[in-house]
Motif scaffolding. Structure first.
Motif, mmCIF file in Angstrom:
data_model
loop_
_atom_site.group_PDB
_atom_site.id
_atom_site.type_symbol
_atom_site.label_atom_id
_atom_site.label_comp_id
_atom_site.label_asym_id
_atom_site.label_seq_id
_atom_site.Cartn_x
_atom_site.Cartn_y
_atom_site.Cartn_z
ATOM 1 N N GLN A 93 -1.608 -3.598 -20.770
ATOM 2 C CA GLN A 93 -1.220 -4.003 -19.667
ATOM 3 C C GLN A 93 -0.702 -3.771 -18.312
ATOM 4 N N VAL A 94 -1.564 -1.850 -19.183
ATOM 5 C CA VAL A 94 -1.572 -0.545 -18.225
ATOM 6 C C VAL A 94 -2.692 -0.977 -17.543
ATOM 7 N N VAL A 95 -3.845 -1.651 -18.527
ATOM 8 C CA VAL A 95 -5.291 -1.990 -17.692
ATOM 9 C C VAL A 95 -4.186 -2.990 -16.648
ATOM 10 N N GLU A 96 -4.080 -4.186 -16.521
ATOM 11 C CA GLU A 96 -3.767 -5.459 -15.915
ATOM 12 C C GLU A 96 -2.665 -4.285 -15.194
ATOM 13 N N ALA A 97 -1.714 -4.091 -14.975
ATOM 14 C CA ALA A 97 -1.028 -3.129 -13.646
ATOM 15 C C ALA A 97 -2.230 -1.775 -13.015
ATOM 16 N N LEU A 98 -3.366 -1.531 -13.476
ATOM 17 C CA LEU A 98 -4.145 -0.462 -12.275
ATOM 18 C C LEU A 98 -4.903 -1.761 -11.628
ATOM 19 N N VAL A 99 -4.927 -2.382 -12.553
ATOM 20 C CA VAL A 99 -6.110 -3.673 -11.310
ATOM 21 C C VAL A 99 -4.616 -4.235 -10.227
ATOM 22 N N GLY A 100 -4.018 -4.637 -10.369
ATOM 23 C CA GLY A 100 -2.730 -5.268 -9.498
ATOM 24 C C GLY A 100 -3.143 -3.911 -8.360
ATOM 25 N N LEU A 101 -2.891 -3.113 -8.981
ATOM 26 C CA LEU A 101 -2.578 -2.110 -7.543
ATOM 27 C C LEU A 101 -4.323 -1.621 -7.406
ATOM 28 N N GLY A 102 -5.570 -2.318 -7.537
ATOM 29 C CA GLY A 102 -6.427 -2.178 -7.012
ATOM 30 C C GLY A 102 -7.079 -1.366 -7.587
ATOM 31 N N PHE A 103 -7.402 -0.249 -8.463
ATOM 32 C CA PHE A 103 -8.645 -0.013 -9.210
ATOM 33 C C PHE A 103 -9.347 -1.159 -10.034
ATOM 34 N N ALA A 104 -10.733 -0.432 -10.302
ATOM 35 C CA ALA A 104 -11.563 -1.832 -10.897
ATOM 36 C C ALA A 104 -11.364 -1.670 -12.974
ATOM 37 N N ILE A 114 -6.220 12.065 -0.711
ATOM 38 C CA ILE A 114 -5.312 10.568 -0.418
ATOM 39 C C ILE A 114 -6.494 9.550 -0.841
ATOM 40 N N GLN A 115 -8.178 9.657 -0.072
ATOM 41 C CA GLN A 115 -8.360 9.105 -0.789
ATOM 42 C C GLN A 115 -9.085 8.419 -2.443
ATOM 43 N N THR A 116 -7.982 8.781 -3.377
ATOM 44 C CA THR A 116 -7.904 8.440 -4.220
ATOM 45 C C THR A 116 -7.411 7.485 -4.770
ATOM 46 N N ILE A 117 -5.863 7.174 -3.501
ATOM 47 C CA ILE A 117 -4.801 5.749 -3.962
ATOM 48 C C ILE A 117 -5.147 4.800 -3.606
ATOM 49 N N PRO A 118 -5.396 4.036 -4.976
ATOM 50 C CA PRO A 118 -6.616 2.497 -4.827
ATOM 51 C C PRO A 118 -6.128 1.455 -3.363
ATOM 52 N N LEU A 135 0.662 -1.333 -0.095
ATOM 53 C CA LEU A 135 0.142 -0.253 0.187
ATOM 54 C C LEU A 135 0.861 1.103 -0.115
ATOM 55 N N ALA A 136 1.922 1.320 0.524
ATOM 56 C CA ALA A 136 3.037 2.095 0.405
ATOM 57 C C ALA A 136 3.346 2.172 -0.542
ATOM 58 N N LEU A 137 3.659 1.509 -1.559
ATOM 59 C CA LEU A 137 4.172 1.796 -3.488
ATOM 60 C C LEU A 137 2.729 2.134 -3.844
ATOM 61 N N ALA A 138 2.221 1.966 -3.622
ATOM 62 C CA ALA A 138 0.701 2.377 -4.274
ATOM 63 C C ALA A 138 0.991 3.935 -4.822
ATOM 64 N N CYS A 139 0.926 4.077 -3.042
ATOM 65 C CA CYS A 139 0.692 5.063 -2.509
ATOM 66 C C CYS A 139 2.064 6.570 -3.620
ATOM 67 N N LEU A 140 3.224 5.751 -3.543
ATOM 68 C CA LEU A 140 3.892 6.171 -4.066
ATOM 69 C C LEU A 140 3.941 6.482 -6.027
ATOM 70 N N SER A 141 2.604 5.278 -6.021
ATOM 71 C CA SER A 141 2.320 5.471 -7.811
ATOM 72 C C SER A 141 1.840 6.183 -7.911
ATOM 73 N N VAL A 142 0.887 6.456 -7.272
ATOM 74 C CA VAL A 142 -0.212 8.074 -7.129
ATOM 75 C C VAL A 142 0.396 9.470 -6.821
#
Length: 206
Positions: free
Chosen positions: A161-172, A112-116, A84-91
């Motif tokens: 690839q990008v959609v798969e990565a975003l889903v992996g980060l928690g986005f629908a 801040i809530q926009t972070i998956p 989750l910390a890495l997800a924060c720094l990805s956004v």
């Protein structure tokens, strides 16, 4: 403890890279800001953080100590782990995230809530538990290194690839795919890493 890696970049994925040091390839997880600066075949130094858990040891990579320090501080928040910390720094860039945390107002909490993976309670907890630890610690980043260019992927492949990565980060997927499709249509020759970063920026601002 492995504090850094210095060697040839063997491969760069959407959420990880491999660097060879003294004949050993080290795989580490990283966000778009770090991965975008890596080019296969180059000799590069990456700062790392090694996290050991019951299911194994994972390396996380960072392009500078500011990002790594923020990664460590984020994990001091109750219930906030390394992924989750890495997800924060990805956004958000470290300086931008620090500004939101120190502001701590309703608008900042909402951003801040926009972070998956970060809901209202976690966002409020981050602001409460980190405010005194990072207040005034970070200055806006200047003179960022240019994004490394790579051979453009096909539009369809890059999109998936990008959609798969975003889903992996928690986005629908239903939220991520329309954003990615528009970006790919507007920038058909853009690299996957650049598209992922652009998608995260757009999704993070909604």
């Amino acid at each position: 403890m492995i504090d850094s890696l210095n060697g040839e970049v063997l491969s760069v994925g959407l959420d990880h890279a491999v660097i060879e040091c003294a004949g050993v390839g080290y795989r580490f997880l990283a966000g778009p800001p770090t991965l975008a600066r890596l080019t296969r075949g180059d000799t590069t130094r990456v700062l790392t953080s090694m996290v050991a858990k019951d299911d194994g040891v994972t390396l996380y990579g960072f392009v500078d100590d500011v990002a790594r320090t923020m990664f460590h501080k984020l994990q001091t928040v109750s219930g906030l782990g390394p992924k989750l910390a890495l997800a924060c720094l990805s956004v958000f860039e470290p300086a931008e995230l620090a500004g939101l945390i120190t502001a701590g107002d309703a608008a900042a909490i909402k951003r801040i809530q926009t972070i998956p993976g970060v809901g209202k309670k976690m966002a409020e907890r981050m602001a409460l538990e980190l405010k005194d630890k990072i207040d005034g610690l970070y200055e806006p980043l200047e003179g960022k290194a240019p994004v490394a260019e790579a051979a453009p992927a096909g539009a369809s492949l890059a999109s998936e690839q990008v959609v798969e990565a975003l889903v992996g980060l928690g986005f629908a997927e239903k939220t991520a795919r329309p954003v990615v499709d528009v970006l790919v249509e507007e920038n058909p020759s853009e690299t996957s890493s650049a598209l992922l970063r652009a998608a995260l920026t757009q999704l993070g601002s909604k």
